[in-house]
Scaffold this motif. Structure first.
Motif, PDB file in Angstrom:
ATOM      1  N   VAL A  40      11.608 -10.973  14.275  1.00 13.40           N
ATOM      2  CA  VAL A  40      11.021  -9.635  14.228  1.00 13.40           C
ATOM      3  C   VAL A  40      12.066  -8.711  13.611  1.00 13.40           C
ATOM      4  O   VAL A  40      13.171  -8.597  14.128  1.00 13.40           O
ATOM      5  N   ARG A  41      11.708  -8.067  12.519  1.00 14.25           N
ATOM      6  CA  ARG A  41      12.659  -7.219  11.809  1.00 14.25           C
ATOM      7  C   ARG A  41      12.011  -5.870  11.500  1.00 14.25           C
ATOM      8  O   ARG A  41      10.785  -5.765  11.415  1.00 14.25           O
ATOM      9  N   LEU A  42      12.842  -4.874  11.294  1.00 12.71           N
ATOM     10  CA  LEU A  42      12.372  -3.512  11.036  1.00 12.71           C
ATOM     11  C   LEU A  42      12.520  -3.167   9.557  1.00 12.71           C
ATOM     12  O   LEU A  42      13.549  -3.467   8.945  1.00 12.71           O
ATOM     13  N   TYR A  43      11.480  -2.519   8.994  1.00 11.93           N
ATOM     14  CA  TYR A  43      11.498  -2.055   7.610  1.00 11.93           C
ATOM     15  C   TYR A  43      11.021  -0.608   7.568  1.00 11.93           C
ATOM     16  O   TYR A  43      10.214  -0.183   8.404  1.00 11.93           O
ATOM     17  N   VAL A  44      11.507   0.127   6.582  1.00 15.73           N
ATOM     18  CA  VAL A  44      10.947   1.435   6.284  1.00 15.73           C
ATOM     19  C   VAL A  44      10.039   1.275   5.067  1.00 15.73           C
ATOM     20  O   VAL A  44      10.316   0.454   4.170  1.00 15.73           O
ATOM     21  N   VAL A  45       8.925   2.023   5.029  1.00 12.00           N
ATOM     22  CA  VAL A  45       7.982   1.979   3.916  1.00 12.00           C
ATOM     23  C   VAL A  45       8.040   3.325   3.198  1.00 12.00           C
ATOM     24  O   VAL A  45       7.802   4.370   3.807  1.00 12.00           O
ATOM     25  N   CYS A  46       8.367   3.306   1.914  1.00  9.62           N
ATOM     26  CA  CYS A  46       8.475   4.535   1.136  1.00  9.62           C
ATOM     27  C   CYS A  46       7.087   5.030   0.729  1.00  9.62           C
ATOM     28  O   CYS A  46       6.196   4.237   0.399  1.00  9.62           O
ATOM     29  N   GLU A  47       6.912   6.332   0.721  1.00  5.22           N
ATOM     30  CA  GLU A  47       5.604   6.967   0.590  1.00  5.22           C
ATOM     31  C   GLU A  47       4.885   6.639  -0.715  1.00  5.22           C
ATOM     32  O   GLU A  47       3.798   6.073  -0.715  1.00  5.22           O
ATOM     33  N   GLY A  89      13.301   9.327  -4.578  1.00  8.99           N
ATOM     34  CA  GLY A  89      12.486  10.477  -4.944  1.00  8.99           C
ATOM     35  C   GLY A  89      11.199  10.573  -4.150  1.00  8.99           C
ATOM     36  O   GLY A  89      10.263  11.257  -4.574  1.00  8.99           O
ATOM     37  N   THR A  90      11.130   9.918  -3.021  1.00  7.31           N
ATOM     38  CA  THR A  90       9.918   9.941  -2.200  1.00  7.31           C
ATOM     39  C   THR A  90      10.313   9.923  -0.734  1.00  7.31           C
ATOM     40  O   THR A  90      11.392   9.452  -0.377  1.00  7.31           O
ATOM     41  N   GLY A  91       9.458  10.437   0.119  1.00  5.00           N
ATOM     42  CA  GLY A  91       9.724  10.387   1.548  1.00  5.00           C
ATOM     43  C   GLY A  91       9.317   9.044   2.130  1.00  5.00           C
ATOM     44  O   GLY A  91       8.826   8.155   1.438  1.00  5.00           O
ATOM     45  N   ALA A  92       9.534   8.907   3.442  1.00  4.55           N
ATOM     46  CA  ALA A  92       9.146   7.674   4.130  1.00  4.55           C
ATOM     47  C   ALA A  92       7.753   7.844   4.723  1.00  4.55           C
ATOM     48  O   ALA A  92       7.469   8.841   5.380  1.00  4.55           O
ATOM     49  N   LYS A  93       6.895   6.864   4.483  1.00  7.04           N
ATOM     50  CA  LYS A  93       5.550   6.895   5.067  1.00  7.04           C
ATOM     51  C   LYS A  93       5.606   6.532   6.544  1.00  7.04           C
ATOM     52  O   LYS A  93       4.826   7.023   7.359  1.00  7.04           O
ATOM     53  N   GLY A  94       6.535   5.673   6.911  1.00 11.66           N
ATOM     54  CA  GLY A  94       6.693   5.238   8.284  1.00 11.66           C
ATOM     55  C   GLY A  94       7.480   3.943   8.319  1.00 11.66           C
ATOM     56  O   GLY A  94       8.048   3.509   7.310  1.00 11.66           O
ATOM     57  N   TYR A  95       7.488   3.323   9.481  1.00  7.04           N
ATOM     58  CA  TYR A  95       8.244   2.093   9.675  1.00  7.04           C
ATOM     59  C   TYR A  95       7.280   0.988  10.108  1.00  7.04           C
ATOM     60  O   TYR A  95       6.244   1.237  10.733  1.00  7.04           O
ATOM     61  N   VAL A  96       7.625  -0.249   9.765  1.00  8.35           N
ATOM     62  CA  VAL A  96       6.820  -1.404  10.152  1.00  8.35           C
ATOM     63  C   VAL A  96       7.731  -2.517  10.655  1.00  8.35           C
ATOM     64  O   VAL A  96       8.936  -2.514  10.395  1.00  8.35           O
ATOM     65  N   LEU A  97       7.137  -3.442  11.381  1.00  9.73           N
ATOM     66  CA  LEU A  97       7.836  -4.657  11.793  1.00  9.73           C
ATOM     67  C   LEU A  97       7.406  -5.798  10.882  1.00  9.73           C
ATOM     68  O   LEU A  97       6.242  -5.889  10.494  1.00  9.73           O
ATOM     69  N   GLU A  98       8.338  -6.640  10.534  1.00  4.54           N
ATOM     70  CA  GLU A  98       8.008  -7.903   9.863  1.00  4.54           C
ATOM     71  C   GLU A  98       8.127  -8.987  10.934  1.00  4.54           C
ATOM     72  O   GLU A  98       9.208  -9.228  11.476  1.00  4.54           O
ATOM     73  N   VAL A  99       7.003  -9.625  11.249  1.00  2.91           N
ATOM     74  CA  VAL A  99       6.941 -10.574  12.357  1.00  2.91           C
ATOM     75  C   VAL A  99       6.600 -11.957  11.826  1.00  2.91           C
ATOM     76  O   VAL A  99       5.671 -12.109  11.014  1.00  2.91           O
ATOM     77  N   ASP A 100       7.340 -12.976  12.273  1.00  3.74           N
ATOM     78  CA  ASP A 100       7.066 -14.360  11.906  1.00  3.74           C
ATOM     79  C   ASP A 100       6.200 -14.998  12.991  1.00  3.74           C
ATOM     80  O   ASP A 100       6.660 -15.197  14.118  1.00  3.74           O
ATOM     81  N   PHE A 101       4.941 -15.306  12.654  1.00  5.43           N
ATOM     82  CA  PHE A 101       4.019 -15.921  13.609  1.00  5.43           C
ATOM     83  C   PHE A 101       3.952 -17.430  13.393  1.00  5.43           C
ATOM     84  O   PHE A 101       3.909 -17.901  12.250  1.00  5.43           O
TER      85      PHE A 101
END
Length: 538
Positions: A342-349, A403-415
């Motif tokens: 389980v890892r954390l990522y930021v998603v750019c807008e 040049g863009t804000g962050a839309k939010g954060y997501v988890l990358e999960v290995d199922f």
């Protein structure tokens, strides 16, 4: 026998004191009522005005505390009952209107409109009678008739003007029309989080975690057990000053190593507990349907499982226990590599680009047991990891640098995938505490999907810093094997738009290639002429 009798009497005497701490489910904070009525008005298309919507909040006669905490306004507000949204349509336009909030409003409008019309007619009658008096030329019959009309019109005008007072004296309900009181009921009875209250709102301990019942509400509690929202301990319930409304405590002190902790649910023991890490997740499966269908009958449940197995063979292999393959039952520090599954990522807008976190302060995985039943599909896992405020800000800065804000954060999960030695990775967001599948990572349109997906399905910056718990139901994670699966699972998140954009880009590239081949062919390049026709260009 006497002991049993007196115990029973005592039980029923105690029940009201315990129940008195509960607020009537018809009670709303003012802004919450207006928000609910606004949503219904928009969904049903009634077209009510702002004043009509606000008029549905009623304090008079409401068996509610003086104030309640508003989840919309974020503060203590007046409490009262909330009328449902309704509409009364008429075929004849009255005063330029054909739609009213309800029948009572329609009748009240007719009364006011009739008052205006009656007043205008009375004035016109006085004018006509006055003209008749002027042109009577001394004719006593015409003069008498004109005087009677004038006096009758004046009396009618006075009676019309005083009719409201007369009717209100006879019975106030004759002028204050209201339909039978059918009140809205709050659909969600969950108590607010104490941390969401203004910092200066006094709180008093209502029930410690593990206690059988709440302490009866009393203003004296705010002297003996006074607390603040920031001090409200995880798992405890607190009364909010000015009402017997209860909020849930969520404060967790940091660990001895300085690692943040999050107030999270305990699916086995019940209640809530502090868990190290500012991202805490539960990975499980909702077995309600199996239990509902089987009714506790193992044979019926087996039949359901066989059918479910057939369904899975046609739509994918499904997920296998353990849901997260790498289990660390001895939590500890992690370095630059971070958690394994389980890892954390930021998603750019603007771009949908994903950037991974580079450093974690803590990471742990643990089995929580088989839950209520013994079947493997009921087993539950918890994961937790910590990310420092500095790392969260660094990720945000990476998007700002593009040049863009962050839309939010997501988890990358290995199922763990059933019948497949390789894990399937998915981006998982969050909405109202539940994990949201935002697509598999082995997808050339993943950035487009993250760009198109609604913002509310991502982990917010504030939630990540404060600490967040996410429950991931593996049945809500799509097992992706081909493009058709992606369209089926993620079409409502914007994947169809991504597919259409890719198709349009491919068509544009094909037209451009054909145009280049045609120009080259026109200059005498025989090979490009052959390519032009073999590529289907026309």
């Amino acid at each position: 026998m006497k002991t049993l009798f007196f115990s029973t009497i005592l039980f029923f005497l105690v029940i009201p004191s315990v129940a008195s701490a509960q607020i009537d489910s018809r009670c709303f904070a003012r802004d919450d009522c207006i928000d609910e009525r606004s949503k219904l008005n928009e969904r049903l298309g009634y077209g009510l005005t702002v004043d009509q919507i606000a008029g549905g909040f009623v304090r008079e006669g409401a068996d509610c505390p003086a104030q309640m905490f508003s989840s919309i306004g974020g503060a203590m507000q007046d409490a009262g009952y909330c009328l449902p949204v309704s509409s009364a349509d008429v075929k004849i336009t009255v005063g330029g209107r054909q739609r009213f909030g309800n029948v009572a409003e329609y009748i009240a409008f007719i009364y006011k409109y009739s008052f205006i019309v009656g007043a205008v007619l009375a004035v016109l009658m006085i004018i006509v009678a006055g003209f008749q008096y002027v042109v009577s030329a001394g004719d006593t019959t015409k003069i008498t008739s004109a005087k009677k009309r004038i006096s009758g019109a004046i009396m009618g005008l006075v009676l019309l003007a005083t009719s409201y007072t007369i009717l209100n004296t006879i019975n106030p309900a004759l002028v204050q029309l209201r339909l039978p009181n059918i009140w809205m009921v709050r659909g969600e009875q969950l108590s607010p989080q104490c941390a969401d209250l203004p910092a200066n709102v006094p709180l008093a301990l209502a029930r410690e975690q593990g206690a059988d019942a709440q302490t009866p509400f009393s203003e004296q509690l705010f002297t003996t057990d006074r607390s603040t929202p920031a001090e409200a301990a995880c798992g405890n319930e607190y009364y909010i000053s000015g009402s017997n409304q209860v909020c849930q405590g969520s404060y967790c002190p940091p660990s001895s190593e300085g690692v943040k902790a999050t107030c999270a649910s305990d699916p086995i023991a019940g209640g809530r507990t502090c868990v190290s890490g500012n991202v805490v997740g539960i990975v499980t499966v909702d077995i309600g349907l199996v239990e509902l269908i089987s009714g506790g009958n193992w044979l019926t449940g087996l039949g359901y499982k066989i059918l479910a197995g057939i369904e899975r063979t046609t739509t994918g292999e499904g997920w296998a226990w353990p849901w997260l393959d790498i289990i660390d039952t001895d939590p500890g520090e992690v370095g630059e590599s971070g958690p394994t599954d389980v890892r954390l990522y930021v998603v750019c807008e603007a771009t949908g680009a994903v950037i991974p976190a580079g450093a974690y302060t803590y990471s742990a995985r643990t089995h929580l047991g088989a839950g209520f039943l013994t079947d493997d599909e009921k087993k539950t896992q918890r994961f937790a990891f910590g990310v420092s405020d500095a790392e969260i800000d660094r990720l945000l800065g990476q998007c700002l640098a593009q040049g863009t804000g962050a839309k939010g954060y997501v988890l990358e999960v290995d199922f763990s995938e059933g019948g497949d030695p390789f894990e399937e990775e998915h981006f998982v967001g969050e909405e109202n505490g539940s994990g949201v599948d935002l697509g598999d990572t082995d997808n050339d349109k993943k950035e487009c999907l993250l760009r198109e997906a609604p913002r509310e399905k991502f982990i917010s910056y504030d939630d990540l810093k404060q600490g967040i718990e996410i429950t991931i139901d593996v049945e809500n994670i799509g097992d992706v094997d081909d493009e058709d699966d992606r369209i089926r699972y993620y079409g409502n998140l914007g994947y169809n738009v991504c597919a259409q954009q890719e198709e349009a880009q491919a068509e544009e590239a094909a037209r451009e290639r054909c145009s280049n081949l045609q120009r080259s062919c026109a200059t005498g390049n025989a090979q490009d002429c052959l390519f032009f026709y073999s590529a289907g260009c026309r």
